[in-house]
Write a protein that holds these residues in place. Structure first.
Motif, PDB file in Angstrom:
ATOM      1  N   ASP A  85      79.407  44.636  50.851  1.00  0.00           N
ATOM      2  CA  ASP A  85      79.535  44.974  49.493  1.00  0.00           C
ATOM      3  C   ASP A  85      78.108  44.529  48.654  1.00  0.00           C
ATOM      4  N   HIS A  86      77.600  45.192  48.041  1.00  0.00           N
ATOM      5  CA  HIS A  86      75.948  44.965  47.393  1.00  0.00           C
ATOM      6  C   HIS A  86      76.524  44.455  46.006  1.00  0.00           C
ATOM      7  N   ARG A  87      75.901  43.258  45.649  1.00  0.00           N
ATOM      8  CA  ARG A  87      76.076  42.472  44.538  1.00  0.00           C
ATOM      9  C   ARG A  87      75.780  43.370  43.258  1.00  0.00           C
ATOM     10  N   ASP A  88      75.255  44.510  43.274  1.00  0.00           N
ATOM     11  CA  ASP A  88      74.909  45.374  41.881  1.00  0.00           C
ATOM     12  C   ASP A  88      75.367  46.699  42.247  1.00  0.00           C
ATOM     13  N   LEU A  89      75.462  47.274  43.522  1.00  0.00           N
ATOM     14  CA  LEU A  89      75.758  48.660  43.742  1.00  0.00           C
ATOM     15  C   LEU A  89      76.919  48.990  44.473  1.00  0.00           C
ATOM     16  N   GLY A  90      77.679  47.791  44.653  1.00  0.00           N
ATOM     17  CA  GLY A  90      79.003  47.901  45.224  1.00  0.00           C
ATOM     18  C   GLY A  90      79.074  48.295  46.819  1.00  0.00           C
ATOM     19  N   ALA A  91      80.259  48.967  47.148  1.00  0.00           N
ATOM     20  CA  ALA A  91      80.537  49.230  48.598  1.00  0.00           C
ATOM     21  C   ALA A  91      79.556  49.833  49.226  1.00  0.00           C
ATOM     22  N   ALA A 107      71.908  50.909  61.438  1.00  0.00           N
ATOM     23  CA  ALA A 107      70.564  51.489  61.176  1.00  0.00           C
ATOM     24  C   ALA A 107      70.509  52.159  60.022  1.00  0.00           C
ATOM     25  N   ALA A 108      71.316  52.534  59.219  1.00  0.00           N
ATOM     26  CA  ALA A 108      71.170  53.323  58.174  1.00  0.00           C
ATOM     27  C   ALA A 108      72.637  52.904  57.297  1.00  0.00           C
ATOM     28  N   TRP A 109      72.350  53.184  56.021  1.00  0.00           N
ATOM     29  CA  TRP A 109      73.488  52.873  55.084  1.00  0.00           C
ATOM     30  C   TRP A 109      73.555  53.660  53.794  1.00  0.00           C
ATOM     31  N   GLN A 110      74.781  53.616  53.125  1.00  0.00           N
ATOM     32  CA  GLN A 110      74.862  54.503  51.913  1.00  0.00           C
ATOM     33  C   GLN A 110      75.972  53.793  50.983  1.00  0.00           C
ATOM     34  N   PHE A 111      75.469  53.850  49.757  1.00  0.00           N
ATOM     35  CA  PHE A 111      76.447  53.218  48.618  1.00  0.00           C
ATOM     36  C   PHE A 111      77.648  54.293  48.513  1.00  0.00           C
ATOM     37  N   THR A 112      78.713  53.821  48.578  1.00  0.00           N
ATOM     38  CA  THR A 112      79.707  54.713  48.504  1.00  0.00           C
ATOM     39  C   THR A 112      80.554  54.822  47.243  1.00  0.00           C
ATOM     40  N   ASP A 113      80.559  53.748  46.288  1.00  0.00           N
ATOM     41  CA  ASP A 113      81.284  53.484  45.041  1.00  0.00           C
ATOM     42  C   ASP A 113      80.186  53.206  44.004  1.00  0.00           C
ATOM     43  N   LEU A 114      79.190  54.064  43.707  1.00  0.00           N
ATOM     44  CA  LEU A 114      78.185  53.543  42.822  1.00  0.00           C
ATOM     45  C   LEU A 114      78.655  53.484  41.346  1.00  0.00           C
ATOM     46  N   PRO A 115      78.347  52.703  40.625  1.00  0.00           N
ATOM     47  CA  PRO A 115      78.593  52.898  39.118  1.00  0.00           C
ATOM     48  C   PRO A 115      77.786  53.966  38.499  1.00  0.00           C
ATOM     49  N   GLU A 116      78.181  54.472  37.354  1.00  0.00           N
ATOM     50  CA  GLU A 116      77.712  55.736  37.022  1.00  0.00           C
ATOM     51  C   GLU A 116      76.138  55.554  36.469  1.00  0.00           C
ATOM     52  N   HIS A 117      75.714  54.360  36.178  1.00  0.00           N
ATOM     53  CA  HIS A 117      74.267  54.159  35.850  1.00  0.00           C
ATOM     54  C   HIS A 117      73.306  54.090  36.745  1.00  0.00           C
ATOM     55  N   ALA A 118      74.065  54.079  38.428  1.00  0.00           N
ATOM     56  CA  ALA A 118      73.192  54.181  39.569  1.00  0.00           C
ATOM     57  C   ALA A 118      73.559  55.415  40.292  1.00  0.00           C
TER      58      ALA A 118
END
Length: 282
Positions: A85-91, A107-118
């Motif tokens: 869990d990223h402190r600003d960008l979520g799961a 070796a790779a990652w993706q933010f899966t529940d981004l807030p709308e502003h991101a």
């Protein structure tokens, strides 16, 4: 220095200040289009190739390149059960990267529940720099981290009088040093070898790596450990300082036009490891 690391404007120890009436948030993240073609090499294959890369600048970190999922080679990502869990960008979902017989976990990652502003980071994947074989812009390898468009180095010739002393002993004296101005740092002064006392420098083992200048070797001066350094084969962009020597003003006495220099606060460089398979002869 870049936009968000070392002493950049979005870093936690910025050298400047924003002239605003109300305090800004403690953490400001900034994302922007790179507007350059960027590619990722792994297992003797191109696993990503995109002209639509987005850079994420996060306080205290080097910029990270995010590639559209549509610009990845087919089958290179294998989903893992690991999530963070990223402190600003979520799961955050994590992936193993596979290409031919090679594979790298986490070796790779993706933010899966981004807030709308991101939302600019939606449907994008980042690759761990050390886990991949290499990163490229067009056909040229880039080292250290994704190119930070806010980092700059200028080298200027000058006729100022620079003297380096170890106690009463003059180590170096020149009337034509080079001034190296690097974003977020105080000027560094480089001296040609012919203006340095021949037996003053004792070469020591160990190198450091700068993505912008190359590999640095170090020297002891008397009892002062690693009091000077040089880039024997500086990158072409900073070639004028190749094999010239700079001195630490907190370890030996450095005078510029009779003014004694001091190491300014915040000038300690954030350590940076060497890319995989990157030899000093690169």
């Amino acid at each position: 220095m870049g936009l968000a690391w070392q002493q950049g404007p979005l870093a936690t120890k910025a050298v400047g200040q924003f002239l605003v009436a109300q305090p800004l948030p403690e953490r400001l993240l900034f994302a922007e289009s790179l507007r350059r073609r960027m590619r990722v090499r792994f297992g003797d294959q191109w696993v990503a190739d995109s002209e639509d890369v987005v850079l994420l600048h996060e306080p205290g970190r080097y910029p990270v390149a995010f590639f559209p999922v549509a610009d990845l080679a087919e089958g290179v990502l294998a989903a893992e059960t690991r999530t963070t869990d990223h402190r600003d960008l979520g799961a955050t979902a994590w992936f193993t990267v596979r290409a031919g017989q090679a594979q790298a976990k986490h070796a790779a990652w993706q933010f899966t529940d981004l807030p709308e502003h991101a939302a600019i980071l939606r449907d994008r994947v980042a690759f761990a720099w050390r886990a991949m074989d290499a990163f490229y812009e067009e056909d040229e390898r880039i080292v250290g981290h994704a190119a930070d468009q806010y980092h700059r180095i200028d080298i200027r010739r000058t006729s100022r009088h620079l003297v380096v002393r170890d106690g009463a002993q003059v180590i170096a004296e020149t009337h034509h040093p080079l001034a190296l101005y690097e974003s977020g740092f105080a000027p560094r002064w480089y001296v040609p070898r012919e203006d340095i006392k021949p037996d003053a420098l004792t070469s020591v083992e160990g190198q450091t790596f700068c993505p912008y200048k190359g590999f640095a070797g170090y020297y002891d001066i008397g009892e002062h450990k690693r009091a000077a350094w040089s880039y024997p084969q500086a990158w072409p962009e900073v070639a004028p300082v190749s094999d010239w020597v700079s001195f630490e003003p907190d370890l030996v006495d450095v005078y510029l036009d009779d003014r004694k220099l001091a190491l300014e606060p915040g000038q300690t460089v954030v350590p940076h490891g060497i890319d995989r398979d990157l030899a000093p002869t690169h």
